[in-house]
Write an enzyme that holds these catalytic residues in place. Structure first.
Site, PDB file in Angstrom:
ATOM      1  CB  THR A  78      -0.916   0.004   1.233  1.00 28.71           C
ATOM      2  OG1 THR A  78      -0.160  -0.386   2.376  1.00 28.71           O
ATOM      3  CG2 THR A  78      -2.060  -0.951   1.055  1.00 28.71           C
ATOM      4  CG  ASP A  79       0.069   3.962  -2.572  1.00 26.23           C
ATOM      5  OD1 ASP A  79       1.053   3.451  -3.101  1.00 26.23           O
ATOM      6  OD2 ASP A  79      -1.067   3.953  -3.085  1.00 26.23           O
ATOM      7  CB  SER A  82      -0.638   9.559   3.545  1.00 28.44           C
ATOM      8  OG  SER A  82      -1.079   9.628   2.211  1.00 28.44           O
ATOM      9  NE  ARG A  83       5.544   4.431   2.567  1.00 23.12           N
ATOM     10  CZ  ARG A  83       4.852   3.337   2.833  1.00 23.12           C
ATOM     11  NH1 ARG A  83       4.008   2.859   1.952  1.00 23.12           N
ATOM     12  NH2 ARG A  83       5.011   2.707   3.968  1.00 23.12           N
ATOM     13  CB  VAL A  84       1.018   9.172  -3.078  1.00 18.50           C
ATOM     14  CG1 VAL A  84       2.147   8.255  -3.467  1.00 18.50           C
ATOM     15  CG2 VAL A  84      -0.225   8.385  -2.761  1.00 18.50           C
TER      16      VAL A  84
END
Ligand SMILES: Nc1ncnc2c1ncn2[C@@H]1O[C@H](COP(=O)(O)OP(=O)(O)OP(=O)(O)O)[C@@H](O)[C@H]1O
Ligand SMILES: [Mg+2]
Lengths: 510, 133
Positions: free
Chosen positions: A347-348, A373-375
């Site tokens: 997951t991101d 939350s990476r994006v």
């Protein structure tokens, strides 16, 4: 009437070339929802197999002279010696807007007693995910209405954000709140008639849960008026392991239809831990070899293939998106177990919920330090970035300091100020369930916090202050909220108006 | 009974050595069975069963079951048989059966493949089509 006759005539004419070829086999062994079939020399992987009296199965194990097939639907009516045949079809489920407002099972059959689903199209449940070229980076937000998430762990359309935590820490609630928030936004957006408004449709897949839990979720969505934009795919614990294993894929197909048609959808998989258990069961009865924690070796592939289907596609491909919120349950907070590590790596980012926080009354019990939350920050609107940029760091520092402060007696003034501030932020981020806060309200409240208006409010009254401020702005200062909504940023003008409004409010709050 | 890898490999090898000129050969089969029974390798019963299954499947591949609603005339039967043999080779065996359920037409099964030209099948397909209208 005459068109029906015509249609019938062409159908009959088509049947004149009437010899059909099919590939058959004989059931040699049946049990635990699995049939071993001899023959079927032309069968494809995942092909539907037709049993006598209209039951179907899926060919999962292709061996040299035998086929392992999982049964769908009523497994009791299949017996040894039955002749079965290939169909040349993959398992399909109905898709399209006709499914909104409906509760269906894994096969897409309605279980809400509201009559048949009037779909025009069906999709195979397994589909190759969009390739790199077709994809686009995430840039539009999913407003969850949960202030802690929108401010600190923002989610973008097309993102895959894991919700992870022990049992009963509020995982499902976060997902349900997000769906309710979408319904409110959709309603407002549709009524405004704005041309560029993109509604976000929701699909909730319940896997291996108690029937009562799913019924509760449905009732909540119904009461919040959110069912209109939502489809529920239900494979409760009382369903066969096969149905539980296939349910998320059925839901993904329904979500993909929206993405393929340039629309946005969000899908919740609640939860993938139970999904992995169902898959383990299916694999064991198929006598596939098992690996770590007795899960089959390809459980990673199972989940990556599912989650890769969430994406945001580019304009040439229609510009649609499918956002995924998979849920995973941990045991005693252990994120290094097999399934959690797998899904974290696919997951991101993740929203990590902690039992301790939950019982301290900090709900939603989001652990700021462990959630990322990476994006999503690319999708945050500017206004939120302006007012919440530093909040995550502040809060993480606060948690650290608070741990130390338990031992130390005298604190220097700076530390004390930081602690006070942190305590107030924690209060702000407490939020009751099923009551999403619109983003412009979030901006206003966080702005007030950032500009020191909360420093004069005692910590135990922060929540009261926030609620009253929101009420006040909502009823008396709708203008400034609308401006935030439209401009999506806090510029000079908005800032002035906010200042005036909050100062006004201050005189009434005591 | 789950066959282990080695036994499975052995039965497969024996099966492959049972052919002469690409066809199953009775004397070879008899010799294979004889050798298993005299040598009695580990799990020989399971091996024999698996060998039997492979032979049975192979025989079925070369066997046609022709069903019709009423008995076919000798002439028609011969025509059908010759037709099938010309497609599948002279060693194809045939079995003619009467099955009134078919209502009319023919249903032919060779190995796993079924060609169904019966009236029953047409009706079934028609009713499926109509349900989709
Ligand atoms: N923000 C909140 N405020 C107050 N109560 C909450 C909040 N979030 C969740 N709860 C309550 O906590 C309980 C557990 O919530 P929920 O069912 O969402 O957790 P879960 O992690 O999905 O549990 P399970 O492991 O059973 O799936 C519920 O009774 C719910 O009402
Ligand atoms: Mg839950």
């Amino acid at each position: 009437m005459s068109t029906i006759l015509q249609e019938l005539e062409t159908k009959i004419a088509g049947l004149k070339t009437a010899t059909t070829k099919s590939n058959t086999g004989i059931v040699r062994e049946v049990g635990d929802g699995v049939a071993k079939i001899e023959g079927l020399s032309d069968v494809m992987l995942n092909e539907m197999i037709e049993f006598p009296n209209g039951e179907y199965g899926l060919a999962l194990n292709l061996e040299e002279s035998e086929v392992g097939c999982i049964l769908l639907g009523d497994t009791a009516s299949v017996s040894e010696g039955d002749e079965v045949k290939t169909t040349g079809r993959l398992l399909q489920v109905p898709v399209g807007k006709a499914l909104l407002g409906r509760v269906v099972n894994t096969l897409g059959e309605p279980i809400d007693g509201k009559g048949p689903v009037k779909n025009e199209v069906s999709y195979p449940i397994e589909k190759i995910a969009p390739g790199i070229i077709k994809r686009r980076s995430v840039s539009q937000p999913v407003q969850t209405g949960i202030m802690a998430v929108d401010a600190m762990i923002p989610i973008g359309r097309g993102q895959r954000e894991l919700i992870i935590g022990d049992r009963a820490t509020g995982k499902t609630t976060i997902a349900i709140d997000t769906i309710i928030s979408q319904a409110r936004l959709n309603k407002v957006g549709e009524e405004s008639g704005a041309k560029d408004f993109r509604p976000l449709y929701c699909i909730y897949v319940g896997i291996g849960q108690k029937n009562s839990n799913i019924a509760r979720s449905i009732a909540i969505l119904e009461a919040a008026g959110a069912m209109k934009y939502t489809t529920i795919v239900s494979a409760p614990a009382s369903d066969s392991a096969t149905n539980q294993y296939l349910a998320p894929f059925a839901g993904a197909a329904m979500g993909e239809w929206f993405m393929d048609h340039g629309m946005d959808a969000l899908i919740v998989y609640d939860d993938l831990s139970k999904h992995a258990v169902a898959y383990r069961q299916v694999s064991l009865v198929l006598k596939r070899p098992s690996g770590r924690e007795a899960y089959p070796g390809d459980v990673f592939y199972l989940h990556s293939r599912l989650l890769e289907r969430s994406a945001r596609v580019n304009e040439q491909a229609g510009g649609g998106s499918l956002t995924a919120l998979p849920i995973v349950e941990t045991q005693a907070g252990d994120v290094s177990a097999y399934i959690p590590t797998n899904v974290i790596s696919i997951t991101d980012g993740q929203i990590y919920l902690e039992t301790d926080l939950f019982y301290q009354g900090i709900r939603p019990a989001i652990s700021v330090g462990l959630s990322v939350s990476r994006v999503g920050s690319a999708a945050q609107i500017k206004a939120i970035k302006q007012v919440a940029g530093k909040v995550k760091l502040d809060l993480a520092q606060f948690r650290e300091l608070a741990a130390f402060a338990q031992f130390g007696s005298d604190l220097d003034a700076k530390t004390k100020a930081q602690l006070d501030r942190g305590g107030r932020i924690v209060e702000l981020f407490k939020q009751p369930q099923y009551s999403p806060i619109p983003v412009e309200q979030q901006v206003a409240v966080l702005w007030a916090m950032q500009n020191g208006y909360l420093d004069e409010v005692p910590t135990d009254r922060v929540k009261e202050y926030q609620n009253k401020l929101q009420d006040y702005l909502g009823t008396r200062k709708e203008g400034v909220l609308a401006k935030i909504r439209e401009k999506k940023q806090v510029d000079k003008e908005v800032e002035e108006e906010l200042k005036a409004a909050v100062n006004d409010f201050k005189t009434t709050f005591r | 009974m789950k066959l282990n890898k080695d036994s499975r490999k052995l039965s497969r090898q024996l099966f492959q050595s049972s052919f002469a000129d690409g066809k199953l050969d009775n004397t070879r089969i008899a010799a294979v069975v004889e050798s298993i029974l005299s040598a009695k390798p580990r799990h020989y019963l399971a091996i024999l069963k698996d060998y039997h299954r492979l032979i049975r499947l192979e025989v079925e591949k070369r066997h046609a079951i022709i069903e019709s609603a009423a008995a076919l005339s000798a002439e028609t039967s011969r025509a059908v048989e010759n037709d099938l043999k010309s497609k599948y080779g002279g060693d194809l065996t045939t079995d003619f059966r009467v099955n009134a359920d078919l209502i009319g037409g023919l249903r032919i099964k060779i190995g796993n493949d079924v060609w169904d030209g019966s009236v029953r099948n047409r009706l079934a397909r028609l009713s499926e089509e109509i349900n989709h209208v």
